[in-house]
Write a protein that holds these residues in place. Structure first.
Motif, PDB file in Angstrom:
ATOM      1  N   HIS A   1     -37.672  15.937  -2.557  1.00 50.35           N
ATOM      2  CA  HIS A   1     -38.588  16.032  -0.984  1.00 50.35           C
ATOM      3  C   HIS A   1     -39.657  15.358  -1.467  1.00 50.35           C
ATOM      4  CE1 HIS A   1     -40.176  17.964   2.599  1.00 50.35           C
ATOM      5  NE2 HIS A   1     -41.023  18.335   1.977  1.00 50.35           N
ATOM      6  N   GLY A   2     -40.178  14.607  -0.389  1.00 54.45           N
ATOM      7  CA  GLY A   2     -41.244  13.753  -0.289  1.00 54.45           C
ATOM      8  C   GLY A   2     -41.530  12.324  -1.028  1.00 54.45           C
ATOM      9  N   ARG A   3     -40.136  11.979  -1.749  1.00 51.25           N
ATOM     10  CA  ARG A   3     -40.403  11.069  -2.642  1.00 51.25           C
ATOM     11  C   ARG A   3     -39.979   9.687  -1.628  1.00 51.25           C
ATOM     12  NH1 ARG A   3     -36.066  11.619  -7.077  1.00 51.25           N
ATOM     13  NH2 ARG A   3     -37.982  12.681  -8.064  1.00 51.25           N
ATOM     14  N   HIS A   4     -40.958   8.625  -1.865  1.00 50.59           N
ATOM     15  CA  HIS A   4     -40.417   7.239  -1.170  1.00 50.59           C
ATOM     16  C   HIS A   4     -39.279   6.747  -1.148  1.00 50.59           C
ATOM     17  CE1 HIS A   4     -41.343   3.347   0.414  1.00 50.59           C
ATOM     18  NE2 HIS A   4     -42.481   3.534   0.660  1.00 50.59           N
ATOM     19  N   ALA A   5     -38.645   6.666   0.332  1.00 45.71           N
ATOM     20  CA  ALA A   5     -37.182   6.313   0.489  1.00 45.71           C
ATOM     21  C   ALA A   5     -36.870   5.138  -0.340  1.00 45.71           C
ATOM     22  CB  ALA A   5     -36.960   6.259   1.913  1.00 45.71           C
ATOM     23  N   PHE A   6     -37.586   4.201  -0.529  1.00 46.64           N
ATOM     24  CA  PHE A   6     -37.413   2.845  -1.342  1.00 46.64           C
ATOM     25  C   PHE A   6     -38.043   2.806  -2.692  1.00 46.64           C
ATOM     26  CE2 PHE A   6     -36.852   1.887   3.081  1.00 46.64           C
ATOM     27  CZ  PHE A   6     -35.792   0.721   3.025  1.00 46.64           C
TER      28      PHE A   6
END
Length: 503
Positions: free
Chosen positions: A431-436
């Motif tokens: 949760h909340g981790r950068h998608a890239f």
């Protein structure tokens, strides 16, 4: 003399009035990107002229010195190397920056201009044609192939029971080759049983030859390559590979004609024995309505599936297997999860309903792909300027390499990045981790079309191993030389010992 003088004058005018100003403009835009000092004409070629086992350490040293974005020159060609999520998103999310870099050109002899190597309208059209191949119902049909080949795989593994270490990478690779041949082409090659097969030997050798050429710039010119001994060997391997695929296409077309006769005529006796569709069937279906889709194009895409669906999956399964062999606490947790799923019958085949229940195993696969992404990097040739978040402009015409191997080791995203910790991929941790920040299957319009297929296959293979066997690593991770090839592979295999969990 007049015409010679005119030609020289025109050439000098082109160089000084057009070429030089463009070059100066490009270098000016790149001035804000740091990087190692480079030599005239050679650029940083000498820095990269190392054994392939040392490539990752050279790139890692540059990242440590210049941050997660740096520039270098291979000859006169400028490259920008990225390993941060924000910059990566700018490149991969773009609908226009979809052209692969020239590093992929060496694959074209084998794969032609298929889904991996094509660009522009051809790529968009082919991607649309092939997307239905990964529909849930088709993937469900493939589960039968996975289970059948894993039954053979279990027998192969059983031959290695005892205290004698063996290379699990090579064993897994043969199983994935059997799976992709049957799912891509509907053809059995029995690689696990017939390792001396001409086709099996050729597919291994062509991968080595592609990498050999990529690392030797003097072999890049087509004429020199064709005249070289390795170029000649490549053509011999391609003759076997293309000949095999062409024959499979021809035979499959004849089978389809016969099947059509049985389903449209009076005789209905063969209706219950319909052969499951392979990827090849989808291409042959598309060929009926698309006259531009020739048999050569069908072969390009079939060979591309063979390439992308074979080495990448075997690498992912092998690294995860080895990491679990190194960490018995995580291995035991995977085994407990599998015991709960297969409590009714430890020897039964994997069902589709089992796969979503393999939650901890999936976390282990994802963590294995974080540490050892199947593709260590990808390349893009920029066709437009790209402005990054801090105002730095990456100019059109340069090549960008995105190093997933280092992107996945960003300590700001993944604390203690060298540690194998599957809990990073629980829902709460994600949760909340950068998608890239984590891209084992790339991202954006050119993401991996077969990622659901790959995850399915990896779960079935790993479940086959760990529900039946307990593994112990026979070497330390720090003693394994990691090669930055077309895939992330160990130089000398991954060695383990094996014992049966139950009789």
């Amino acid at each position: 003399m007049f015409w010679l003088a005119l030609l020289i004058s025109g050439l000098l005018s082109y160089l000084f009035l057009i070429k030089l100003p463009r070059r100066m403009s490009l270098l000016k835009k790149l001035a804000r990107v740091n990087g190692p000092p480079s030599l005239p004409l050679l650029g940083n070629s000498l820095d990269l002229s190392v054994h392939k086992r040392d490539v990752l350490s050279v790139i890692g040293r540059f990242f440590n010195a210049y941050g997660p974005r740096f520039k270098m020159f291979v000859g006169l060609q400028p490259y920008v190397i990225l390993a941060n999520a924000a910059d990566t998103e700018k490149i991969l999310s773009s609908q226009s920056q979809i052209e692969k870099s020239s590093d992929y050109d060496s694959l074209q002899e084998w794969l032609g201009l298929g889904l991996l190597t094509s660009t522009g309208e051809k790529w968009f059209r082919r991607r649309k044609q092939l997307t239905p191949a990964f529909h849930f119902k088709i993937l469900e049909d493939f589960l039968h192939v996975f289970n059948e080949q894993c039954s053979i795989f279990t027998k192969v593994l059983s031959k290695h029971l005892g205290e004698q270490p063996f290379d699990v990478f090579s064993v897994i690779t043969l199983c994935t080759l059997d799976i992709i041949c049957e799912t891509a082409m509907g053809k059995r090659v029995s690689a696990q049983q017939k390792t001396d097969s001409e086709y099996v030997k050729a597919i291994y050798r062509i991968s080595e030859l592609v990498q050999y050429r990529q690392l030797r710039p003097w072999l890049h010119p087509e004429l020199i390559w064709k005249l070289s001994p390795t170029g000649k060997e490549t053509r011999e391997s391609l003759k076997i590979l293309h000949g095999f695929t062409d024959l499979v296409i021809k035979d499959r077309k004849l089978e389809r004609i016969e099947m059509k006769k049985h389903t449209t005529g009076v005789d209905k006796s063969h209706e219950g024995s319909r052969k499951p569709q392979a990827f090849l069937d989808l291409l042959l279906d598309a060929q009926l309505t698309d006259p531009t889709l020739t048999d050569e194009h069908v072969r390009e895409e079939t060979d591309t599936f063979m390439f992308e669906g074979h080495d990448t999956t075997s690498a992912a399964v092998s690294w995860t297997t080895f990491l679990l062999a190194l960490h018995p606490e995580h291995q035991q947790r995977v085994q407990s999860e599998l015991d709960d799923i297969f409590i009714d019958n430890p020897e039964r085949k994997v069902k589709m309903t089992d796969l979503p229940r393999m939650k901890y195993l999936e976390c282990c696969i994802k963590e294995g792909l974080r540490l050892f992404p199947s593709a260590p990097f990808i390349g893009r040739k920029l066709r437009k300027d790209v402005e990054l978040d801090d105002g730095v402009i990456l100019p059109s015409g340069i090549t960008v390499w995105i190093y997933f191997y280092f992107l996945h080791r960003d300590p700001n995203i993944f604390p203690d990045p060298e540690k194998f910790d599957p809990m990073r991929f629980t829902r709460e941790e994600n949760h909340g981790r950068h998608a890239f920040s984590y891209l084992p299957f790339s991202a954006g319009p050119r993401n991996c079309i077969g990622q659901k297929f790959a995850m399915m296959e990896e779960k079935v293979l790993l479940a086959t191993i760990f529900r039946r066997f307990s593994l112990q690593a026979a070497e330390r991770l720090e003693d394994v030389n990691v090669l930055c090839d077309v895939i992330t592979r160990p130089e000398n295999g991954l060695h383990i010992t094996l014992k049966r969990r139950y009789v």
